[in-house]
Scaffold this active site. Structure first.
Site, PDB file in Angstrom:
ATOM      1  N   TYR A 197      -9.581   3.562 -65.191  1.00 22.77           N
ATOM      2  CA  TYR A 197      -9.872   4.921 -65.157  1.00 22.77           C
ATOM      3  C   TYR A 197      -8.745   5.631 -64.859  1.00 22.77           C
ATOM      4  CZ  TYR A 197     -14.359   2.538 -64.040  1.00 22.77           C
ATOM      5  OH  TYR A 197     -15.465   1.668 -63.916  1.00 22.77           O
ATOM      6  N   TRP A 249     -11.634  11.495 -61.948  1.00 25.88           N
ATOM      7  CA  TRP A 249     -13.315  11.570 -62.080  1.00 25.88           C
ATOM      8  C   TRP A 249     -13.707  12.285 -60.770  1.00 25.88           C
ATOM      9  CZ3 TRP A 249     -11.233   8.463 -65.328  1.00 25.88           C
ATOM     10  CH2 TRP A 249     -11.938   7.648 -66.163  1.00 25.88           C
ATOM     11  N   TYR A 295      -8.293   5.538 -72.847  1.00 28.63           N
ATOM     12  CA  TYR A 295      -9.741   5.718 -72.233  1.00 28.63           C
ATOM     13  C   TYR A 295     -10.663   6.104 -73.242  1.00 28.63           C
ATOM     14  CZ  TYR A 295     -13.646   6.528 -69.401  1.00 28.63           C
ATOM     15  OH  TYR A 295     -15.103   6.522 -68.845  1.00 28.63           O
ATOM     16  N   GLY A 312     -23.704   8.952 -61.646  1.00 27.27           N
ATOM     17  CA  GLY A 312     -22.609   8.015 -61.170  1.00 27.27           C
ATOM     18  C   GLY A 312     -22.902   6.697 -60.982  1.00 27.27           C
ATOM     19  N   ASP A 334     -24.012   4.342 -63.441  1.00 29.64           N
ATOM     20  CA  ASP A 334     -24.399   4.288 -65.028  1.00 29.64           C
ATOM     21  C   ASP A 334     -25.332   3.793 -65.494  1.00 29.64           C
ATOM     22  OD1 ASP A 334     -21.821   5.517 -64.163  1.00 29.64           O
ATOM     23  OD2 ASP A 334     -20.541   4.600 -65.598  1.00 29.64           O
ATOM     24  N   TRP A 346     -23.869  -1.600 -61.859  1.00 33.31           N
ATOM     25  CA  TRP A 346     -25.037  -0.950 -61.050  1.00 33.31           C
ATOM     26  C   TRP A 346     -26.223  -1.717 -61.003  1.00 33.31           C
ATOM     27  CZ3 TRP A 346     -23.504   2.431 -57.558  1.00 33.31           C
ATOM     28  CH2 TRP A 346     -22.085   3.353 -57.626  1.00 33.31           C
ATOM     29  N   GLU A 359     -13.781  -2.286 -56.802  1.00 36.95           N
ATOM     30  CA  GLU A 359     -14.714  -1.230 -57.428  1.00 36.95           C
ATOM     31  C   GLU A 359     -16.138  -1.547 -56.756  1.00 36.95           C
ATOM     32  OE1 GLU A 359     -14.509  -1.129 -61.592  1.00 36.95           O
ATOM     33  OE2 GLU A 359     -15.654   0.719 -61.428  1.00 36.95           O
TER      34      GLU A 359
END
Ligand code: GLC
Length: 451
Positions: A36, A40, A90, A180, A182, A370, A413
Site C-alpha cells: 500500500y 489511506w 498500485y 474498510g 473489503d 476480511w 496486517e
C-alpha cells in the site's frame, strides 16, 4: 518511552516505533511500503492514535495531508495518491480513478470513494495526549484542531446528507472498499447482483497478487465486481444523486455508521475545546439520531444482531460479521442491544480477539482477508465499546490478547484466528500504531458518557 510501559512490553514498543519510522514518507504514513504505497484514509486515523504517544507533530502532519485531499463536497478520499509513486506500483491507481483537479489539488490526486470517518476520534485522541508532551504541543494541538474542525464537520455532512441514500439517516457505501472491510461476507448478498466480468481483470491487472499470497486476498470474481463498481461510480462522475436507481451497490454498514456516530461525539468534545458549545450540543444530538437509526434499521430481531442492509432491496444481510459488533462503541445504544452484542462476542461464533466473521459459518476462512482473520483496528474499536458499556474486565482481556498476538507474531496486517500466524503485509502501520495505544492506555475513553 511512555512511563506505563513495562519492561516486558518494551520490545514491542520499540518495534512498533520502528515500523512507524520505516513507513513515514515525509508528509504522510503509508500503511505498508510494498502493498500500500500511498496514503489511506482510515489508516491515517488509526496511525495518528499511536503517533500521539511518540510523535504528535507527525500525527497532525498525516491528518493534515489527508484533509488537504478533501473534496469540495466534503468527502475525504479513501486514498490520497503520492505523486512520487508510479502508476504501476498500485492498482487501481491514479489514472484508473481519473479524478479531475479540485480546490488546490492537481488532477489524479485521489480516489473518489471514502472510508469510515475515524478521523474526528483520532484528532481528539491526539489532542488528549498533547499535554504529556508539553505546552508547545498543546498549542500545536489547538491550532490543528481549529484547522481540522470545519473539515471534519464537512466530512460528516457529506456522509450524513449526500450518502443518506436509504433515507433512514444513515450513510450508505457505494463500494465494499468504502467499509474498510473489503471482502467481508457482509457484502456477499448485495454483490451477488453485480455482474462478475472476469475479462475486466485482463484489461486491469491486479497488483496485490504480485506482492502477496492469492489465498489470503479476495478472489478474482470478487475483484472483477469491485472493478466494475469503481468504474461505474467513476463514470457517473462520482455523483451521489439517485444512487439506488443508478448504482449496483448501495449498502448501509453497522460498523461504518457506528463510526459515524462516534465521530459526532468526538466532534462534540472538539467543539467544546474550541469554545463552541452550541455546536457541541448539535453533535451530541446527531450521535443520538445516528444511534437510533442504526437500532431501528440494521437490527435483526430474530438473531439479535446488527447486519448490513442492501438499500436497493431493503434486505438485511444473512452474514454475521465483526461490523455488526461495532455499534457497541455508541454510548446511547440501549442496554438490551449492548448486551446482545456482548453475548454474540462471547459466543463460539466470535471470542477474543474477535475474528472478522462468525467462526461457525460456511464462509469463515482463516486466511482470506476480511472473511475470518483477526484485524487489530476493529478489535481496538470493539475494546472502546466494551469500556463505554462498562465491560472493563473483558476490555482488559482483549487488550492483552491483542498485544500478545502482535508480540508473538509481529506487526502484521491481519492474523490467522486459529494459530495467530501473521498474514498480509508484515510491517503494517496501524497494527504497530494501535499497539502503542494498547500498551500505554488502560483508561476509559473520554467520551464514555453523554453529557
Ligand atoms: C486494505 C484494507 C483496508 C485498508 C487498506 C490499506 O484494503 O481492507 O481497510 O484501509 O488495505 O491498509
Amino acid at each position: 518511552m511512555h512511563p506505563v510501559v513495562t519492561d516486558l512490553s518494551a520490545e514491542l514498543w520499540q518495534s512498533a516505533v520502528r515500523v512507524l519510522d520505516i513507513n513515514w514518507s515525509g508528509d504522510h504514513m503509508v500503511p505498508s511500503r510494498r502493498l500500500y504505497p500511498h496514503q489511506w484514509s482510515w489508516d491515517t486515523a488509526f496511525i495518528a492514535v499511536g503517533l500521539a504517544y511518540v510523535n504528535p507533530t507527525r500525527a497532525w502532519r498525516d491528518l493534515h495531508s489527508l484533509f488537504e485531499a478533501q473534496w469540495p463536497d466534503g468527502r475525504v478520499p479513501h486514498i490520497a495518491f503520492d505523486p512520487a509513486t508510479g502508476e504501476e506500483d498500485y492498482f487501481p491507481g491514479p489514472a484508473f480513478w481519473n479524478v479531475p483537479a479540485y480546490g488546490r489539488r492537481r488532477p489524479l490526486g485521489s480516489t473518489g470513494i471514502v472510508q469510515p470517518p475515524v478521523h474526528a476520534l483520532a484528532a481528539w485522541e491526539v489532542y488528549r495526549h498533547a499535554a504529556a508532551h508539553g505546552a508547545a504541543s498543546v498549542q500545536e494541538a489547538l491550532n490543528e484542531l481549529a484547522w481540522l474542525y470545519p473539515r471534519l464537520v464537512a466530512q460528516q455532512d457529506y456522509l450524513s446528507e449526500r450518502r443518506n441514500a436509504g433515507g433512514a439517516g444513515l450513510a450508505a457505501i457505494v463500494h465494499p472498499w468504502e467499509s474498510g472491510l473489503d471482502n467481508s461476507p457482509s457484502w456477499d448478498a448485495a454483490l451477488a447482483n453485480v455482474p462478475a466480468d472476469l475479462s475486466l481483470l485482463t484489461r486491469y491487472h491486479r497488483r496485490d497478487l504480485v506482492v502477496t499470497n492469492a489465498a489470503h486476498r479476495p478472489t478474482d470474481e470478487d475483484y472483477a465486481r469491485y472493478v466494475r463498481l469503481a468504474v461505474s461510480y467513476r463514470d457517473g462522475g462520482y455523483s451521489d444523486t439517485d444512487l439506488p436507481q443508478r448504482h449496483d451497490f448501495v449498502v448501509e454498514c453497522p460498523g461504518f455508521n457506528g463510526v459515524l456516530g462516534v465521530a459526532e461525539l468526538a466532534l462534540a468534545q472538539i467543539a467544546g475545546v474550541l469554545g463552541l458549545p452550541l455546536d457541541a450540543r448539535r453533535h451530541r444530538q446527531r450521535a443520538r439520531e445516528i444511534t437510533a437509526a442504526i437500532s431501528r434499521t440494521l437490527w435483526d430481531p430474530a438473531t439479535r444482531t446488527f447486519r448490513s442492509r442492501d438499500v436497493r432491496t431493503g434486505e438485511l444481510s444473512a452474514a454475521r460479521c465483526v461490523n455488526g459488533l461495532l455499534p457497541l462503541m455508541l454510548p446511547d445504544l440501549s442496554a438490551d442491544r449492548a448486551a446482545a452484542i456482548m453475548d454474540e462476542l462471547r459466543s463460539e461464533r466470535f471470542g477474543l480477539p474477535a475474528p472478522s466473521t462468525d467462526r461457525t459459518a460456511a464462509y469463515f476462512d482463516t486466511h482470506r482477508y476480511w472473511r475470518g482473520p483477526v484485524w487489530i483496528n476493529v478489535n481496538w474499536l470493539l475494546r472502546r465499546g466494551m469500556q463505554v458499556h462498562g465491560h472493563h474486565g473483558e476490555a482488559e482481556e482483549l487488550r492483552r490478547a491483542l498485544l500478545r498476538l502482535v508480540h508473538d507474531n509481529g506487526p502484521y496486517e491481519y492474523f490467522d484466528p486459529e494459530t495467530g500466524k501473521g498474514l498480509g503485509a508484515p510491517t503494517f502501520s496501524w497494527s504497530a500504531a494501535l499497539c502503542l495505544d494498547l500498551l500505554a492506555d488502560r483508561s476509559a475513553p473520554a467520551y464514555a458518557r453523554d453529557a
